[in-house]
Design a protein around this motif. Structure first.
Motif, mmCIF file in Angstrom:
data_model
loop_
_atom_site.group_PDB
_atom_site.id
_atom_site.type_symbol
_atom_site.label_atom_id
_atom_site.label_comp_id
_atom_site.label_asym_id
_atom_site.label_seq_id
_atom_site.Cartn_x
_atom_site.Cartn_y
_atom_site.Cartn_z
ATOM 1 N N MET A 1 2.085 4.741 -3.804
ATOM 2 C CA MET A 1 1.115 4.821 -2.773
ATOM 3 C C MET A 1 1.503 4.247 -1.346
ATOM 4 S SD MET A 1 -2.794 2.963 -3.056
ATOM 5 C CE MET A 1 -3.803 3.231 -1.525
ATOM 6 N N THR A 2 0.930 4.798 -0.273
ATOM 7 C CA THR A 2 1.708 4.294 1.078
ATOM 8 C C THR A 2 0.923 3.212 1.414
ATOM 9 O OG1 THR A 2 2.068 6.735 1.754
ATOM 10 C CG2 THR A 2 1.961 5.060 3.378
ATOM 11 N N ALA A 3 1.563 2.206 1.906
ATOM 12 C CA ALA A 3 1.142 1.067 2.117
ATOM 13 C C ALA A 3 -0.008 1.021 3.535
ATOM 14 C CB ALA A 3 2.114 -0.171 2.651
ATOM 15 N N GLY A 4 -1.227 0.621 3.180
ATOM 16 C CA GLY A 4 -1.874 0.447 4.530
ATOM 17 C C GLY A 4 -1.544 -0.575 5.600
ATOM 18 N N VAL A 5 -2.070 -0.191 6.985
ATOM 19 C CA VAL A 5 -1.613 -0.888 7.979
ATOM 20 C C VAL A 5 -2.720 -1.276 8.942
ATOM 21 C CG1 VAL A 5 -0.185 -0.769 10.246
ATOM 22 C CG2 VAL A 5 0.686 0.100 8.234
ATOM 23 N N VAL A 6 -2.962 -2.468 9.172
ATOM 24 C CA VAL A 6 -4.115 -3.039 9.631
ATOM 25 C C VAL A 6 -3.710 -3.611 11.090
ATOM 26 C CG1 VAL A 6 -5.593 -3.022 7.752
ATOM 27 C CG2 VAL A 6 -4.146 -5.136 8.506
ATOM 28 N N VAL A 7 -4.817 -3.749 12.152
ATOM 29 C CA VAL A 7 -4.769 -4.451 13.308
ATOM 30 C C VAL A 7 -5.482 -5.569 12.959
ATOM 31 C CG1 VAL A 7 -5.267 -4.498 15.636
ATOM 32 C CG2 VAL A 7 -4.672 -2.362 14.433
ATOM 33 N N THR A 8 -4.674 -6.835 13.324
ATOM 34 C CA THR A 8 -5.454 -8.407 13.136
ATOM 35 C C THR A 8 -5.589 -8.964 14.484
ATOM 36 O OG1 THR A 8 -3.281 -9.096 12.468
ATOM 37 C CG2 THR A 8 -4.839 -8.510 10.501
ATOM 38 N N GLY A 9 -4.690 -8.599 15.444
ATOM 39 C CA GLY A 9 -4.720 -9.254 16.678
ATOM 40 C C GLY A 9 -4.714 -8.476 17.980
ATOM 41 N N LEU A 10 -5.163 -8.601 18.886
ATOM 42 C CA LEU A 10 -5.134 -7.933 20.225
ATOM 43 C C LEU A 10 -4.887 -8.835 21.498
ATOM 44 C CD1 LEU A 10 -8.370 -5.713 20.105
ATOM 45 C CD2 LEU A 10 -6.010 -5.108 19.390
ATOM 46 N N GLY A 11 -4.087 -8.385 22.242
ATOM 47 C CA GLY A 11 -3.762 -9.382 23.573
ATOM 48 C C GLY A 11 -3.858 -8.282 24.910
ATOM 49 N N LEU A 12 -4.527 -8.421 25.947
ATOM 50 C CA LEU A 12 -4.475 -7.566 27.077
ATOM 51 C C LEU A 12 -4.356 -8.265 28.277
ATOM 52 C CD1 LEU A 12 -7.482 -5.175 25.850
ATOM 53 C CD2 LEU A 12 -5.111 -4.362 26.175
ATOM 54 N N VAL A 13 -3.537 -7.689 29.380
ATOM 55 C CA VAL A 13 -3.459 -8.173 30.703
ATOM 56 C C VAL A 13 -3.607 -6.889 31.543
ATOM 57 C CG1 VAL A 13 -2.144 -9.223 32.178
ATOM 58 C CG2 VAL A 13 -2.173 -10.114 30.057
ATOM 59 N N GLY A 230 -0.974 1.764 38.299
ATOM 60 C CA GLY A 230 -1.591 0.254 37.738
ATOM 61 C C GLY A 230 -0.366 -0.446 36.837
ATOM 62 N N GLU A 231 -0.603 -1.666 36.665
ATOM 63 C CA GLU A 231 0.354 -2.482 35.968
ATOM 64 C C GLU A 231 -0.564 -3.099 34.696
ATOM 65 O OE1 GLU A 231 1.831 -5.674 38.260
ATOM 66 O OE2 GLU A 231 0.117 -6.545 38.781
ATOM 67 N N GLY A 232 0.287 -3.606 33.692
ATOM 68 C CA GLY A 232 -0.588 -4.357 32.655
ATOM 69 C C GLY A 232 0.319 -4.428 31.514
ATOM 70 N N SER A 233 -0.417 -4.700 30.394
ATOM 71 C CA SER A 233 0.192 -5.084 28.985
ATOM 72 C C SER A 233 -0.774 -4.977 27.962
ATOM 73 C CB SER A 233 1.170 -6.282 28.828
ATOM 74 O OG SER A 233 1.787 -6.463 27.821
ATOM 75 N N GLY A 234 -0.383 -4.526 26.827
ATOM 76 C CA GLY A 234 -1.314 -4.379 25.689
ATOM 77 C C GLY A 234 -0.413 -4.886 24.454
ATOM 78 N N ILE A 235 -0.758 -5.930 23.862
ATOM 79 C CA ILE A 235 -0.076 -6.121 22.344
ATOM 80 C C ILE A 235 -0.951 -6.200 21.218
ATOM 81 C CG2 ILE A 235 1.347 -7.799 21.476
ATOM 82 C CD1 ILE A 235 2.821 -6.338 23.586
ATOM 83 N N LEU A 236 -0.647 -5.675 20.151
ATOM 84 C CA LEU A 236 -1.329 -5.552 19.053
ATOM 85 C C LEU A 236 -0.452 -6.329 17.660
ATOM 86 C CD1 LEU A 236 -1.989 -2.665 20.787
ATOM 87 C CD2 LEU A 236 -3.299 -2.027 18.373
ATOM 88 N N VAL A 237 -1.130 -7.004 17.041
ATOM 89 C CA VAL A 237 -0.697 -7.332 15.765
ATOM 90 C C VAL A 237 -0.724 -6.449 14.721
ATOM 91 C CG1 VAL A 237 -0.407 -9.197 14.194
ATOM 92 C CG2 VAL A 237 -0.458 -10.023 16.625
ATOM 93 N N LEU A 238 0.171 -5.941 14.123
ATOM 94 C CA LEU A 238 -0.008 -5.034 12.984
ATOM 95 C C LEU A 238 0.655 -5.904 11.904
ATOM 96 C CD1 LEU A 238 1.049 -1.428 14.478
ATOM 97 C CD2 LEU A 238 -1.224 -2.566 14.448
ATOM 98 N N GLU A 239 -0.209 -5.453 10.804
ATOM 99 C CA GLU A 239 0.378 -6.026 9.380
ATOM 100 C C GLU A 239 0.166 -5.034 8.045
ATOM 101 O OE1 GLU A 239 -0.882 -10.261 8.320
ATOM 102 O OE2 GLU A 239 -1.997 -10.264 10.139
ATOM 103 N N ARG A 240 0.985 -5.490 7.315
ATOM 104 C CA ARG A 240 0.676 -4.661 6.057
ATOM 105 C C ARG A 240 -0.765 -4.965 5.459
ATOM 106 N NH1 ARG A 240 2.884 -5.495 1.668
ATOM 107 N NH2 ARG A 240 3.874 -7.675 2.256
#
Length: 406
Positions: A1-13, A230-240
């Protein structure tokens, strides 16, 4: 079975604010951020969507003003927020199981310009010894690894304006393959400098609405005439998913699909037939084990350029019909190039979480050739179980990400 991937954190500038909350508020209000930019004075296009002033020392420490180009600063600030949002502590995690994958299109453009001026005006002795580590694109991922004690795979993806989305797709694959338990991923860009803006202007890619910058970025509008940089950044924390559930993490959304393709058509123009974009959409849906009718929302690439918006709309109509509610947040934030796909992925997660679809700013008269349900004027409430986030880049590089409710 393929491992699921979830978003647990967000950061935006972004130009709407430093942090996820001000960015989300601004996007949902449809409050365009484009304004005349003193740094671009004298250029044919003299406006941008720039991140509001912030205290680099307070957020990153004293050395950050000297050692990091702005694109790295923005990425690190977003990453700090994302890690904290995920409830993670780098002092206690197993860094060998933490990867970093960040998208970037241009690298240290500001450093390049200022140091070239030093070289030209004052000679080689005045060039900073930190030129190279501040300039090269991989350093944002390198500095994230150093700051967060992440010693797993560490890299930067460069697929032009799809870079941030590509990074998320690569990170997803790492997690599915069991290479990592956690990946910090997304994109960052700080290319609002005279040379880069001039380059886009010479291509006639930018809007020329210098008399009214706030109304210049108008995705899918009949009067659109180019994008606003424009400028900026978006970072996500992905986890199994297994890892996240075991530690009791809050799951903000699931990353269920990823499709990528190349137009192999033109260096800068989209293929009007949209064959490869369609393949990316259908690949993401197949990966998500979803049908077109399952899609509730699309966060479109929607740059406000005449060719891109029409080509993307044609493909979305062909693949999904007129059902999903579509928006482009570039009307508010401008086009953040290599960061755009990551910022928009984070906004797609927030849309799913909040059941609120942001409006497309400045959409006054929808292009009659575009047959889509585009959210305009005000945010629209509604349940969103499955959403797509589209990103396309020069070179004909296409990425579609599919997110589902957690």
């Amino acid at each position: 079975m393929t491992a699921g991937v979830v978003v647990t954190g967000l950061g935006l500038v972004t130009a709407a604010g430093v942090g996820t909350e001000p960015t989300w508020r601004g996007v949902c209000a449809g409050a365009a951020t484009a304004a005349t930019d003193p740094a671009l004075a004298g250029l044919p296009v003299d406006f941008s969507c720039r991140v509001p002033e912030f205290d680099v020392r307070a957020l990153l420490g004293r050395r950050a003003t000297l050692q990091y180009d702005r694109f790295t600063q923005l990425g690190l600030i977003a990453a700090q927020e994302a890690v904290a949002d995920a409830g993670l502590d780098p002092a206690t995690w197993d860094g060998t199981r933490v990867g970093v994958v960040v998208g970037n299109g241009v690298g240290g453009a500001g450093t390049w310009e200022t140091q070239h001026e030093q070289f030209r005006d004052n000679g080689p002795e005045m060039v900073s010894s930190l030129l190279m580590p501040m300039l090269i694109p991989n350093m944002v991922a390198g500095h994230m690894g150093i700051r967060f004690k992440a010693t797993g795979p560490n890299l930067v993806t460069a697929t032009a304006c799809a870079s941030g989305a590509t990074a998320i797709g690569v990170a997803r694959d790492m997690l599915r393959q069991g290479v990592c338990d956690i990946v910090l991923t997304g994109g960052t860009e700080a290319a609002v400098v005279p040379l880069i803006v001039t380059g886009f202007s010479r291509m006639r890619a930018l809007s020329n609405r210098t008399e009214s910058p706030a109304s210049a970025s108008r995705p899918f509008d009949a009067g659109r005439d180019g994008f606003v940089i424009g400028e900026g950044s978006g970072i996500l924390v992905l986890e199994r998913e297994e890892h996240a559930r075991a530690r009791g993490a809050r799951v903000r959304a699931r990353l269920v699909g990823y499709g990528a393709s190349a137009d192999a058509y033109h260096a800068t123009a989209p293929d009007p037939a949209g064959t490869s974009v369609e393949r990316a959409v259908r690949t993401a849906l197949a990966d998500a084990d979803a049908a077109p009718s399952d899609v509730d929302h699309v966060n479109a690439h929607g740059t406000s350029t005449p060719l891109n918006d029409l080509a993307e709309a044609t493909v979305l109509t062909r693949c999904l019909g007129a059902g999903p509610a579509v928006t482009s947040t570039k009307g508010v934030l401008g086009h953040t190039l290599g960061a755009a796909g990551a910022i928009e992925a984070a906004l797609t997660v927030l849309t799913i979480e909040n059941g609120l679809i942001p409006p497309t700013a400045n959409l006054e008269s929808q292009d009659p050739e575009i047959d889509l349900d585009i959210v305009a004027k005000e945010a629209r409430r509604g349940r969103v179980d499955l959403a797509l986030s589209n990103s396309f880049g020069f070179g004909g590089q296409n990425v579609v990400l599919a997110f589902a409710a957690g």
